[in-house]
Every structure is written in structure tokens, then in C-alpha cells.
Motif scaffolding. Structure first.
Motif, PDB file in Angstrom:
ATOM      1  N   ASN A 161      -0.308 -28.062  -1.819  1.00  0.00           N
ATOM      2  CA  ASN A 161       0.536 -29.022  -1.103  1.00  0.00           C
ATOM      3  C   ASN A 161      -0.141 -30.360  -0.865  1.00  0.00           C
ATOM      4  N   ARG A 194       9.537 -25.757  -2.850  1.00  0.00           N
ATOM      5  CA  ARG A 194       9.515 -26.048  -1.408  1.00  0.00           C
ATOM      6  C   ARG A 194       9.228 -24.749  -0.678  1.00  0.00           C
ATOM      7  N   ALA A 231      10.790 -27.321   5.726  1.00  0.00           N
ATOM      8  CA  ALA A 231      10.407 -27.047   4.336  1.00  0.00           C
ATOM      9  C   ALA A 231       9.450 -28.146   3.878  1.00  0.00           C
ATOM     10  N   ASP A 291       7.322 -29.809   0.518  1.00  0.00           N
ATOM     11  CA  ASP A 291       7.213 -29.887  -0.935  1.00  0.00           C
ATOM     12  C   ASP A 291       5.827 -29.436  -1.384  1.00  0.00           C
ATOM     13  N   SER A 316      11.104 -21.359  -0.467  1.00  0.00           N
ATOM     14  CA  SER A 316      12.492 -21.494  -0.025  1.00  0.00           C
ATOM     15  C   SER A 316      13.406 -20.415  -0.606  1.00  0.00           C
ATOM     16  N   GLY A 353       8.029 -34.277   4.949  1.00  0.00           N
ATOM     17  CA  GLY A 353       8.418 -33.226   4.014  1.00  0.00           C
ATOM     18  C   GLY A 353       7.401 -32.926   2.933  1.00  0.00           C
ATOM     19  N   GLY A 354       6.263 -33.576   2.972  1.00  0.00           N
ATOM     20  CA  GLY A 354       5.224 -33.296   1.978  1.00  0.00           C
ATOM     21  C   GLY A 354       4.190 -34.406   1.899  1.00  0.00           C
TER      22      GLY A 354
END
Length: 135
Positions: free
Chosen positions: A9, A34, A60, A62, A92, A117-118
Motif C-alpha cells: 500500500n 482495495r 477502503a 487502494d 473488498s 483512500g491510499g
């Protein structure tokens, strides 16, 4: 077991600072993915992320899935920054794979970036000046 799936990640992802460690281990990119919506993400001194699974307040995140030869996994892990470790990550779609997680002490006092988100989205915002500060 000749290989394992590994979720990454942060800086091990394609085109980022430590991706060469994946290439040197003869890892093969499989897909973008995800996590399930139960993770939080922190920027550790602005250099790399750390992700933790949480009971509440998660989202969630990425990440990338790589197929890593079992004999190359240790070499990748030995080069990771202190405080990062391997654990099981829920994707996910419900699949469980090994992945890079951050120890709780590593995240204490660091900037939470879950809302991005990431790591890529956070890093891009940082590069364009949307995010202030080094962490």
C-alpha cells in the motif's frame, strides 16, 4: 508453496521509491485492488504509509497485489522501514492475502491520511501542494 500474494500500500508499489525491492525479488504485479472498508492509513514522517485494521472508523484503501516467490519475501521484508510488518489483509471482495501493515506505535503522533483512500492519492495531493506539511 512456491509463491505468495502480497498486498502493498505504499512505496513498494509500481513506480515508487522501493518498487525495485519487488523487482529484485522477481515479484510479479497481479492487479490493483482495495481493502475492505476497515482500515486506516497514516503518513510516517512523510516518507511512507502505515496501514492498520480497525474495528470502527475504517475505509477502503487502494493497494496493489503482487505474486512474490516465497524465497524472495524475506528479502523484501528485511528492507522495509522499521515498524512495518506482514499480516493478513481483507480485500473488498472478501479475499484474504498477506500484506504490509504498520505497528500501532509507529502510527502514534503521525498524520492520518485515511481520507485520501491510499498513498498514491495522498502523495499526489502533497506534490501539488494540496497537503501542507511534511507528514
Amino acid at each position: 508453496m512456491t509463491s505468495v500474494l502480497l498486498a502493498v500500500n505504499g512505496t513498494l508499489m509500481r513506480g515508487l521509491e522501493l518498487n525495485g525491492n519487488m523487482v529484485a525479488a522477481k515479484a510479479r504485479f497481479v492487479k490493483e485492488a482495495r481493502t475492505a472498508a476497515c482500515y486506516r492509513l497514516w503518513s510516517i514522517e512523510g516518507r511512507h504509509p502505515a496501514m492498520q485494521k480497525v474495528a470502527t472508523g475504517g475505509k477502503a484503501i487502494d493497494l496493489e497485489i503482487w505474486e512474490v516467490p516465497a524465497n524472495g519475501l524475506a528479502g523484501i521484508l528485511e528492507q522495509e522501514p522499521p515498524g512495518l510488518c506482514i499480516g493478513k489483509i481483507e480485500l473488498s471482495d472478501g479475499e484474504i492475502v498477506l500484506g504490509v501493515l504498520g505497528e500501532a506505535m509507529l502510527c502514534d503522533g503521525q498524520k492520518e491520511i485515511t481520507g485520501f483512500g491510499g498513498w498514491r492519492a495522498y502523495y499526489a495531493a502533497k506534490e501539488t501542494g494540496t497537503v501542507k506539511g511534511s507528514a
